[in-house]
Design an enzyme around this catalytic site. Structure first.
Site, PDB file in Angstrom:
ATOM      1  N   GLY A 129      27.951  42.053  29.242  1.00  0.00           N
ATOM      2  CA  GLY A 129      27.214  41.550  30.408  1.00  0.00           C
ATOM      3  C   GLY A 129      27.291  40.038  30.569  1.00  0.00           C
ATOM      4  NE  ARG A 189      31.013  44.194  44.221  1.00  0.00           N
ATOM      5  CZ  ARG A 189      31.461  43.333  43.321  1.00  0.00           C
ATOM      6  NH1 ARG A 189      32.700  43.377  42.920  1.00  0.00           N
ATOM      7  NH2 ARG A 189      30.669  42.426  42.798  1.00  0.00           N
ATOM      8  CG  ASP A 260      36.348  46.370  41.643  1.00  0.00           C
ATOM      9  OD1 ASP A 260      37.550  46.691  41.670  1.00  0.00           O
ATOM     10  OD2 ASP A 260      35.848  45.673  40.750  1.00  0.00           O
ATOM     11  CG  ASP A 270      34.571  40.053  41.252  1.00  0.00           C
ATOM     12  OD1 ASP A 270      33.829  39.234  40.663  1.00  0.00           O
ATOM     13  OD2 ASP A 270      34.486  41.276  41.074  1.00  0.00           O
TER      14      ASP A 270
HETATM   15  P1  AMP Z   1      35.931  42.407  37.322  1.00  0.00           P
HETATM   16  O1  AMP Z   1      37.198  42.385  36.548  1.00  0.00           O
HETATM   17  O2  AMP Z   1      35.092  41.167  37.133  1.00  0.00           O
HETATM   18  O3  AMP Z   1      36.129  42.742  38.761  1.00  0.00           O
HETATM   19  O4  AMP Z   1      35.068  43.585  36.676  1.00  0.00           O
HETATM   20  C1  AMP Z   1      35.451  44.931  36.656  1.00  0.00           C
HETATM   21  C2  AMP Z   1      34.287  45.750  36.162  1.00  0.00           C
HETATM   22  O5  AMP Z   1      34.035  45.482  34.772  1.00  0.00           O
HETATM   23  C3  AMP Z   1      32.973  45.508  36.857  1.00  0.00           C
HETATM   24  O6  AMP Z   1      32.270  46.720  36.863  1.00  0.00           O
HETATM   25  C4  AMP Z   1      32.316  44.486  35.970  1.00  0.00           C
HETATM   26  O7  AMP Z   1      30.927  44.428  36.130  1.00  0.00           O
HETATM   27  C5  AMP Z   1      32.715  45.004  34.602  1.00  0.00           C
HETATM   28  N1  AMP Z   1      32.728  43.957  33.563  1.00  0.00           N
HETATM   29  C6  AMP Z   1      33.665  42.999  33.385  1.00  0.00           C
HETATM   30  N2  AMP Z   1      33.358  42.236  32.322  1.00  0.00           N
HETATM   31  C7  AMP Z   1      32.193  42.697  31.814  1.00  0.00           C
HETATM   32  C8  AMP Z   1      31.361  42.348  30.705  1.00  0.00           C
HETATM   33  N3  AMP Z   1      31.661  41.328  29.901  1.00  0.00           N
HETATM   34  N4  AMP Z   1      30.249  43.079  30.509  1.00  0.00           N
HETATM   35  C9  AMP Z   1      29.931  44.108  31.298  1.00  0.00           C
HETATM   36  N5  AMP Z   1      30.669  44.505  32.340  1.00  0.00           N
HETATM   37  C10 AMP Z   1      31.798  43.816  32.605  1.00  0.00           C
HETATM   38 MG    MG Z   2      35.170  42.895  40.291  1.00  0.00          MG
END
Ligand code: AMP
Ligand code: MG
Length: 475
Positions: A129, A189, A260, A270
């Site tokens: 998180g 999104r 997304d 993002d």
């Molecule tokens: P993103 O690559 O930022 O678009 O994220 C892709 C998915 O992975 C989304 O559902 C994010 O919330 C989740 N996510 C990415 N990094 C983390 C993390 N460190 N902890 C929890 N969820 C993550």
């Molecule tokens: Mg994302």
């Protein structure tokens, strides 16, 4: 966690609350061991009525997440799905972020304050998180630079270092942690719609369409739900095409064009492994985990179209396939017009407005850039104002490229165009030998002193230079 809902006047009630029940879960922010303010976007704080907050109050709201008065009583982690590298993933959602508040800018535009790195949620899966400090720094740089280049983008609003140490496989670990707040004209999104389709939840999707049209595209209003859905899709297709046209003119590689990571207002959003091109290269791939080059620079327009097709497919819940397909048609023209218009904008030129001459101009310019290996930002900087910059270009660090015979057709095309507001060339920004740029080596070079000695001076200097460019370009 706040349990009580502050008194809210109906007029100022955050609009997202109308649909939150089906699209979000109330969550608690992480309790960070420390909170060190690293960045506050004062210009956008002023723009949104939050400029007067003391640093202490800023931290209370944007690191401790005390609700803004009359705003969301509790953070809301948003539910969504999406295609990642072409594969559908129903396990997404805000895993390290949430919607913190909804506010408006001076013109009344609705803006979400969303977070990244604010703690675990029901959608965190194996994740902690959290956001690394480097990730936060990279988002500030990219968002500010894109804004300066006139690209429609979400804004980095706040960055607070949280005193935690994180473990990551793509950064030397342990690495410092941060919590980011971003300002975005919606956090809805493409994947928000896809989730409704996957669940075959027609009623929720209808409410989502209502929300998007009422808050972001009032012109798409129609008493008939199918027509309204198609109108909404058409609007999204146009703004997405415009955004990608701007990326291509700015030499921006998003890196992870998963569905997304597209929002409904065509804002760049993002940020992950983004890069700015040092030289023109259609095959340039930003993400080390994108082995096939699916999201490489030259594929971005196609990939934007593909993401829109997924959005359209999800809308089959509410409208007919033929009508949805028709709503996607304007995407391509919106992209092409934007690419041309934004190339002219970044060259300080008036577009001819005539595709018969604009398209050959773009072909001549970009073929030469690819073949010559000219530095991308330097080329746009040197020829800003076209005929008005002949002497400046002759004094450029890459003037030898302009003296080469291969450049002759580009020069002729540039001389054929009129400068747009050439008085901008008097700005001290244009008197320097080189423009601000943000290639990965520069990002690494300004990150090193932060990592090694908590020295933010190169970062601050880069931010100042980007701001100077923003004012000089005045887009
Ligand atoms: P993103 O690559 O930022 O678009 O994220 C892709 C998915 O992975 C989304 O559902 C994010 O919330 C989740 N996510 C990415 N990094 C983390 C993390 N460190 N902890 C929890 N969820 C993550
Ligand atoms: Mg994302």
């Amino acid at each position: 966690m706040q349990n009580s809902s502050p008194e809210q006047a109906p007029s100022s009630r955050p609009p997202f609350l109308r649909i939150a029940e089906s699209f979000a879960d109330a969550v608690a922010p992480a309790d960070f061991p420390a909170a060190l303010l690293r960045w506050r976007n004062q210009r956008w704080a002023n723009e949104t009525g939050l400029g007067e907050l003391s640093d202490e109050a800023w931290i209370a709201h944007f690191a401790r997440f005390a609700p803004l008065p009359g705003n969301l009583p509790q953070p809301l982690a948003m539910r969504y799905h999406g295609h990642q590298f072409g594969t559908y993933n129903p396990q997404l959602g805000d895993g390290r972020g949430f919607l913190f508040a909804q506010i408006r800018d001076r013109s009344g535009r609705l803006l979400d304050l969303g977070t990244k790195g604010s703690g675990q949620t029901p959608w965190s899966r194996q994740g902690d998180g959290r956001l690394t400090l480097k990730g936060g720094v990279r988002e500030i740089l990219a968002a500010n630079y894109l804004e300066a280049l006139g690209v429609n983008t979400s804004k980095a609003f706040s960055l607070v270092e949280t005193g935690e140490q994180l473990s990551r496989n793509d950064e030397p670990s342990p690495t410092r942690a941060s919590v980011l707040v971003r300002l975005s004209h919606s956090h809805v999104r493409f994947g928000t719609f896809q989730r409704c389709a996957w669940m075959e939840d027609r009623e929720s999707m209808a409410r989502l369409v209502e929300y998007c049209v009422a808050e972001f595209y009032p012109g798409a209003e129609d008493a008939d739900m199918a027509r309204k859905t198609c109108n909404l899709l058409e609007n999204i297709a146009v703004v997405t095409g415009r955004m990608i046209g701007q990326w291509m003119a700015a030499g921006f590689v998003h890196g992870v064009m998963n569905t997304d990571n597209f929002n409904i207002t065509g804002e760049t959003f993002d940020f992950g492994p983004w890069r700015f091109l040092p030289v023109s290269d259609p095959n340039f791939t930003a993400a080390y985990f994108d082995a096939q080059g699916l999201y490489r620079f030259g594929r971005q327009p196609v990939q934007g179209g593909w993401a829109l097709q997924q959005l359209a497919s999800s809308m089959l819940l509410l409208a007919e396939a033929d009508d949805l397909a028709r709503a996607l048609v304007p995407y391509e023209a919106a992209y092409r017009e934007s690419f041309s218009a934004h190339t002219h904008t970044l060259l300080g030129l008036k577009p001819s407005g005539d595709t018969a001459t604009d398209i050959p101009f773009l072909q001549t310019l970009y073929s030469w850039m690819t073949e010559s290996g000219a530095n991308w930002p330097q080329t746009f900087f040197d020829w800003f104002g076209g005929p008005a910059s002949v002497a400046r270009a002759a004094a450029s660090p890459q003037s030898d490229l302009y003296a080469d015979a291969a450049f002759a057709p580009v020069r002729a095309a540039l001389m054929d165009r009129d400068p747009e507001r050439p008085e901008r060339l008097a700005n001290s920004y244009f008197l320097e030998p080189a423009p601000v740029s943000l290639v990965v080596e520069e990002v690494e070079a300004l990150w090193s002193p932060i990592a090694e000695a908590d020295d933010w001076s190169l970062f601050d200097a880069k931010i100042r230079h980007i701001e100077q460019a923003r004012r000089a370009l005045a887009l």
